[in-house]
Design an enzyme around this catalytic site. Structure first.
Site, mmCIF file in Angstrom:
data_model
loop_
_atom_site.group_PDB
_atom_site.id
_atom_site.type_symbol
_atom_site.label_atom_id
_atom_site.label_comp_id
_atom_site.label_asym_id
_atom_site.label_seq_id
_atom_site.Cartn_x
_atom_site.Cartn_y
_atom_site.Cartn_z
ATOM 1 N N HIS A 55 7.721 -8.764 -13.345
ATOM 2 C CA HIS A 55 6.261 -8.331 -14.027
ATOM 3 C C HIS A 55 6.365 -6.579 -13.669
ATOM 4 O O HIS A 55 7.019 -6.349 -12.955
ATOM 5 C CB HIS A 55 5.273 -8.905 -13.498
ATOM 6 C CG HIS A 55 4.843 -8.684 -11.972
ATOM 7 N ND1 HIS A 55 5.399 -9.700 -10.880
ATOM 8 C CD2 HIS A 55 4.305 -7.838 -11.095
ATOM 9 C CE1 HIS A 55 4.875 -9.401 -9.778
ATOM 10 N NE2 HIS A 55 4.305 -8.421 -9.993
ATOM 11 N N HIS A 111 3.525 -0.745 -9.778
ATOM 12 C CA HIS A 111 5.083 -1.491 -9.423
ATOM 13 C C HIS A 111 5.633 -2.096 -10.544
ATOM 14 O O HIS A 111 4.992 -2.475 -11.465
ATOM 15 C CB HIS A 111 4.826 -1.994 -8.237
ATOM 16 C CG HIS A 111 4.018 -3.289 -8.021
ATOM 17 N ND1 HIS A 111 2.645 -3.380 -7.985
ATOM 18 C CD2 HIS A 111 4.354 -4.633 -8.179
ATOM 19 C CE1 HIS A 111 2.167 -4.682 -7.851
ATOM 20 N NE2 HIS A 111 3.593 -5.573 -8.282
ATOM 21 N N GLU A 142 8.725 -4.062 -6.160
ATOM 22 C CA GLU A 142 8.428 -5.419 -5.398
ATOM 23 C C GLU A 142 9.770 -6.259 -5.826
ATOM 24 O O GLU A 142 10.095 -6.272 -7.068
ATOM 25 C CB GLU A 142 7.202 -6.038 -6.119
ATOM 26 C CG GLU A 142 6.763 -7.471 -5.538
ATOM 27 C CD GLU A 142 5.626 -8.062 -6.117
ATOM 28 O OE1 GLU A 142 4.818 -7.503 -7.193
ATOM 29 O OE2 GLU A 142 4.833 -9.020 -5.812
HETATM 30 C C1 LIG Z 1 -0.494 -9.868 -6.446
HETATM 31 C C2 LIG Z 1 0.356 -10.142 -5.158
HETATM 32 C C3 LIG Z 1 1.648 -9.413 -5.472
HETATM 33 C C4 LIG Z 1 2.326 -9.898 -6.507
HETATM 34 O O1 LIG Z 1 2.870 -11.184 -6.087
HETATM 35 O O2 LIG Z 1 2.852 -9.393 -7.621
HETATM 36 C C5 LIG Z 1 1.470 -8.018 -5.608
HETATM 37 O O3 LIG Z 1 1.827 -7.431 -6.337
HETATM 38 S S1 LIG Z 1 0.320 -7.070 -4.497
HETATM 39 C C6 LIG Z 1 0.285 -5.331 -5.038
HETATM 40 C C7 LIG Z 1 -0.635 -4.736 -3.731
HETATM 41 N N1 LIG Z 1 0.368 -4.376 -2.449
HETATM 42 C C8 LIG Z 1 1.228 -3.237 -2.468
HETATM 43 O O4 LIG Z 1 1.281 -2.611 -3.261
HETATM 44 C C9 LIG Z 1 1.706 -3.405 -1.154
HETATM 45 C C10 LIG Z 1 2.875 -2.344 -1.098
HETATM 46 N N2 LIG Z 1 2.237 -0.894 -1.406
HETATM 47 C C11 LIG Z 1 1.823 -0.267 -0.135
HETATM 48 O O5 LIG Z 1 2.111 -0.611 0.934
HETATM 49 C C12 LIG Z 1 1.254 0.955 -0.443
HETATM 50 O O6 LIG Z 1 0.456 1.074 -1.835
HETATM 51 C C13 LIG Z 1 2.275 2.325 -0.427
HETATM 52 C C14 LIG Z 1 3.470 2.148 -1.453
HETATM 53 C C15 LIG Z 1 2.615 2.476 1.090
HETATM 54 C C16 LIG Z 1 1.363 3.481 -0.679
HETATM 55 O O7 LIG Z 1 0.263 3.767 0.065
HETATM 56 P P1 LIG Z 1 -1.021 4.674 -0.371
HETATM 57 O O8 LIG Z 1 -1.842 4.822 0.595
HETATM 58 O O9 LIG Z 1 -1.609 4.500 -1.948
HETATM 59 O O10 LIG Z 1 -0.229 6.303 -0.436
HETATM 60 P P2 LIG Z 1 0.679 6.792 0.472
HETATM 61 O O11 LIG Z 1 -0.065 8.243 0.919
HETATM 62 O O12 LIG Z 1 1.525 6.092 1.791
HETATM 63 O O13 LIG Z 1 2.058 7.136 -0.423
HETATM 64 C C17 LIG Z 1 2.956 8.121 0.020
HETATM 65 C C18 LIG Z 1 3.743 8.556 -1.403
HETATM 66 O O14 LIG Z 1 3.911 7.647 -2.167
HETATM 67 C C19 LIG Z 1 3.301 7.769 -3.259
HETATM 68 N N3 LIG Z 1 2.871 6.550 -3.904
HETATM 69 C C20 LIG Z 1 2.039 5.698 -3.397
HETATM 70 N N4 LIG Z 1 1.986 4.603 -4.139
HETATM 71 C C21 LIG Z 1 2.981 4.905 -5.301
HETATM 72 C C22 LIG Z 1 3.242 4.010 -6.278
HETATM 73 N N5 LIG Z 1 2.377 2.771 -6.513
HETATM 74 N N6 LIG Z 1 4.145 4.322 -7.307
HETATM 75 C C23 LIG Z 1 4.787 5.644 -6.773
HETATM 76 N N7 LIG Z 1 4.365 6.440 -6.171
HETATM 77 C C24 LIG Z 1 3.443 6.006 -5.183
HETATM 78 C C25 LIG Z 1 2.014 8.659 -2.952
HETATM 79 O O15 LIG Z 1 1.648 9.351 -4.157
HETATM 80 C C26 LIG Z 1 2.713 9.499 -2.025
HETATM 81 O O16 LIG Z 1 3.532 10.403 -2.497
HETATM 82 P P3 LIG Z 1 3.525 12.050 -2.079
HETATM 83 O O17 LIG Z 1 1.939 12.445 -2.207
HETATM 84 O O18 LIG Z 1 4.275 12.696 -3.081
HETATM 85 O O19 LIG Z 1 3.873 11.895 -0.436
HETATM 86 CO CO LIG Z 2 3.361 -7.542 -8.105
#
Ligand SMILES: CC[C@@H](C(=O)O)C(=O)SCCNC(=O)CCNC(=O)[C@H](O)C(C)(C)COP(=O)(O)OP(=O)(O)OC[C@H]1O[C@@H](n2cnc3c(N)ncnc32)[C@H](O)[C@@H]1OP(=O)(O)O
Ligand SMILES: [Co+2]
Length: 134
Positions: A7, A79, A130
């Site tokens: 997905h 994602h 993922e």
């Molecule tokens: C429905 C269940 C399951 C399925 O079966 O399909 C799912 O899909 S559940 C979906 C929701 N769960 C998750 O997303 C779990 C994993 N994600 C995480 O742990 C967090 O989202 C993260 C990836 C650690 C990001 O956390 P966040 O607090 O939003 O930001 P940070 O400040 O830690 O981010 C660091 C850095 O990464 C960039 N970032 C964040 N999210 C994304 C993204 N989705 N795509 C691309 N980049 C991302 C963020 O902008 C920061 O970048 P810089 O500012 O340049 O450092």
């Molecule tokens: Co998902």
């Protein structure tokens, strides 16, 4: 190692509105909303002939998609999910390659009842990945 695209996930600010647009404007087949408190999201799957779109919104406090929505008020692609035959072997191979596996590296059960893991977006060209065990 990675197989089919399971997905593409899109975080949205208003799930019912997004679902209606996919159903009515895009004529897509949409499923029912699923609350997944262990993941901090509410999701609706849109079934396409060759893959799925996962529309998701934050659910409860501390949702992992809150930050994303705060940075992208209209929503956006959050994602991609690839299928793997052996999630733990994939995890070990990725950790050995220096990639960061989120959630302490322990799989959680995802929306399809299968174990999933996430890889840090900064390790894969700004794309949150993922992996879902098939
Ligand atoms: C429905 C269940 C399951 C399925 O079966 O399909 C799912 O899909 S559940 C979906 C929701 N769960 C998750 O997303 C779990 C994993 N994600 C995480 O742990 C967090 O989202 C993260 C990836 C650690 C990001 O956390 P966040 O607090 O939003 O930001 P940070 O400040 O830690 O981010 C660091 C850095 O990464 C960039 N970032 C964040 N999210 C994304 C993204 N989705 N795509 C691309 N980049 C991302 C963020 O902008 C920061 O970048 P810089 O500012 O340049 O450092
Ligand atoms: Co998902």
């Amino acid at each position: 190692m990675i197989g089919r695209l399971n997905h593409v996930a899109i975080v949205v600010p208003d799930l019912p509105e997004a679902v209606a647009r996919y159903r009515d404007a895009l004529g897509a087949e949409v499923g029912p909303p699923q609350d997944l408190p262990e993941h901090g999201v509410r999701v609706v799957f849109v079934t396409l002939p060759n893959t799925k779109v996962e529309l998701l919104e934050p659910l409860g406090e501390g949702s992992p998609v809150e930050g994303f929505l705060g940075r992208n008020a209209a929503g956006g692609i959050h994602h991609v999910c690839y299928e793997v035959e052996d999630l733990l072997a994939a995890r070990d191979r990725l950790v050995a390659s220096g990639a960061r596996v989120l959630g302490g590296g322990e799989p959680k059960v995802g929306a399809h009842g299968k174990p999933v893991l996430f890889l840090h977006p900064k390790d894969f060209n700004g794309t949150l990945i993922e992996l879902e065990q098939v």
